[in-house]
Design an enzyme around this catalytic site. Structure first.
Site, mmCIF file in Angstrom:
data_model
loop_
_atom_site.group_PDB
_atom_site.id
_atom_site.type_symbol
_atom_site.label_atom_id
_atom_site.label_comp_id
_atom_site.label_asym_id
_atom_site.label_seq_id
_atom_site.Cartn_x
_atom_site.Cartn_y
_atom_site.Cartn_z
ATOM 1 N N ASP A 1 -36.643 2.472 22.208
ATOM 2 C CA ASP A 1 -37.587 1.916 22.946
ATOM 3 C C ASP A 1 -37.839 0.581 22.833
ATOM 4 O OD1 ASP A 1 -38.661 4.433 23.562
ATOM 5 O OD2 ASP A 1 -40.206 4.517 22.038
ATOM 6 N N LYS B 1 -40.727 1.530 26.929
ATOM 7 C CA LYS B 1 -41.999 1.480 27.251
ATOM 8 C C LYS B 1 -42.748 0.554 27.015
ATOM 9 C CE LYS B 1 -43.059 5.697 26.607
ATOM 10 N NZ LYS B 1 -43.678 7.289 26.493
ATOM 11 N N MET C 1 -52.358 -1.240 19.952
ATOM 12 C CA MET C 1 -52.407 -1.519 21.554
ATOM 13 C C MET C 1 -53.578 -1.901 22.085
ATOM 14 S SD MET C 1 -50.361 2.090 22.686
ATOM 15 C CE MET C 1 -50.812 2.937 21.494
#
Ligand code: SAH
Length: 522
Positions: free
Chosen positions: A44, A65, A181
């Protein structure tokens, strides 16, 4: 029939592995072990390239991502890919940033594997929500300040109806809230917490790129943090820590990368903090340069654009070695050349005393050091460590009609050969090793440039520059500053329409590092 086919195959297996929060040394021993044994690694965004080095021989598939990135590989196709690779009998490592089961969709992938009866294991990693605060000097729990810690993902709009999160309850907790996030959603999160009663003066820290040389922490309170983050232009990836534990940072900030924002805090000030530098040397040779740049505080990305391999036909070399005494000068222009020559020399059962009548030249200190390792002291090292410097040094010597043997790579430019001939020398040039372009370089260059904001690209030879720019295709548009080891390399860079921002004064690795430091100071 199908059944028989399946029985004959090796049994595939998937390890879902946490790569840790950022610093490649925070990888677990188990993760290193499975990477070393892997046939394929599916990795990732946020996985440090250095970690992939443990899986050098495995097929490496990037499915990164990045928040909102339209090019991201959809989750379903990642899951299908894992099943497919395992069914091919491969030992697959599914490598994820931090811990795979903490906001990493590791749970979904494991469920999919279970459903398709693919055997798997989970290898936990250190999660960013604990490690980034630790590197910022913030313990997420403390006996007097926080008896619980809540990990929250705030990537969707938290005020929207139907959100899973009960902000009313979260605001009433006394312990630490850790947001993953959450940079974009920070203003809404702060509003909700204040609205539901959390004190405006509650301390908050936002930590970007925690545990890496790029780490930056912005501190404030619920009342001030949004503005402070905006002023500091802090972006993802970042962890937000809310709660009284933040007060400990004043005393506990220990990680020297933070010197950049708190220069007088006792943390060591390193000159390359905050700089991301791409090293394009071959894997084997990169470490000296990469380690030194890292010691100076940089984040180093390694992208080998050349691969050194043995020559395929030893005929000419063997003949030269057999008749080595007929030469007057042996000339080495690289460490690889020295190594390859003496390897063959040894294999042919030769003794270095055969070389006693010969004169030996080395282009610079690296090549000289390699010769020294074979207990040979070169007779000539030019003042300027380039092939031009070498030619100039030979101009002062009587070399007419002298027999020269140049021991170089298969792609060495013919400048040296030509110039020595012009001076009247009789020149034999033999490739002692090959310089090749690694397979799949185009893809890797594109991926790295896309994934990372690169400040500097370093080139240690003409071939590294040539392969890099060929792979990049549009060299003119590279945003990073380009640093070259010397004039020959610079010429290659310019030929691709790119600019050379700085050229090393002395064409050595320390000279190149000096050029990087100068660029950082400018
Ligand atoms: N599974 C991961 C989290 C993936 S979600 C883990 O356990 O750490 C991705 C989010 O993690 C990012 O948006 C950011 O909030 C956080 N993150 C990951 N690495 C980080 C780092 N080095 N510094 C700060 N935040 C990080």
């Amino acid at each position: 029939m199908a059944k028989k086919g399946r029985l004959q195959k090796k049994k595939g297996f998937v390890s879902i592995v946490g790569a840790g929060p950022g610093d490649p040394k925070l990888l677990t021993l188990r993760a290193k072990e499975v990477l070393e044994e892997a046939d394929a690694v599916v990795y990732d965004y946020l996985v440090h390239p250095k970690i992939l080095r443990h899986a050098e021989h495995a097929e490496q598939i990037y499915v990164g991502k990045k928040g909102g990135d339209p090019d991201s590989t959809p989750q379903k196709s990642i899951e299908s890919l894992l099943v497919k690779l395992a069914r091919e009998g491969k030992r697959v490592v599914r490598l994820k940033g931090g811990d795979p089961f903490v906001f990493g969709r590791g749970g979904e992938e494991a469920l999919w594997l279970a459903r398709h009866r693919v055997p798997f294991e989970i290898s936990p990693g250190i999660t960013a929500g604990i490690a980034a605060p630790a590197y910022a000097g913030i313990p997420v729990t403390h006996r007097k300040l926080a008896s619980e810690v809540t990990l929250i993902t705030a990537h969707e709009d938290p005020s929207k109806k139907g959100s899973d999160l009960n902000w009313n309850a979260l605001a009433k907790l006394k312990g630490t809230l850790v947001l993953y996030m959450g940079v974009k959603a920070l203003p809404q999160v702060v509003d909700l917490l204040i609205r539901y009663g959390r004190k405006r003066k509650t301390p908050v820290s936002v930590i970007r790129w925690g545990t890496t040389g790029e780490q930056r922490t912005v501190t404030g309170t619920l009342a001030t943090i949004v503005q402070k983050v905006e002023e500091a232009k802090l972006q993802a990836p970042a962890i937000t820590v809310i709660g009284e534990v933040n007060r400990l940072r004043r005393k506990l900030a220990w990680f020297s990368a933070e010197g950049r924002i708190r220069p007088n805090s006792g943390g060591e000030e390193k000159p390359l903090f905050g700089k991301t530098i791409l090293v394009t040397r071959s894997r084997k040779q990169a470490s000296e340069l990469a380690d030194e740049l890292e010691n100076l505080g940089a984040r180093v990305l390694e992208l080998p654009t050349i691969e050194v391999s043995p020559i395929r036909d030893f005929h000419s070399l063997d003949r030269a070695v057999k008749n080595i005494r007929k030469y007057y000068w042996l000339v080495f222009t690289s460490e690889n050349g020295v190594e390859a020559f003496f390897k063959r020399f040894r294999e042919l059962g030769k003794d270095t005393r055969t070389l006693s009548s010969l004169k030996i030249a080395a282009v610079g200190p690296g090549t000289k050091a390699k010769l020294n390792a074979f207990s040979i002291e070169p007779d000539l090292v030019p003042k300027v460590f380039t092939t031009e410097g070498l030619v100039r040094a030979f101009q002062g010597l009587k070399i007419a009609r002298k027999k020269f043997l140049l021991l170089r790579t298969n792609i060495a430019p013919d400048f040296l050969n030509r110039s020595l001939k012009k001076l009247g020398a009789q020149v034999t040039e033999i490739s002692v090793y090959r310089t090749e372009k690694p397979a799949g370089l185009e893809h890797r260059v594109a991926e790295l440039v896309r994934q990372y904001p690169i400040d500097y690209v370093t080139f240690t030879s003409s071939s590294t520059a040539q392969h890099f720019f060929e792979a990049l295709k549009n060299g003119r548009h590279i945003e990073a500053k380009v640093i070259s080891i010397g004039p020959v390399t610079s010429k290659t860079i310019l030929a691709f329409g790119a600019k050379v921002d700085r050229e090393a004064k002395v064409s050595t690795i320390p000279g190149l590092i000096e050029a990087v430091l100068k660029e950082a100071r400018s």
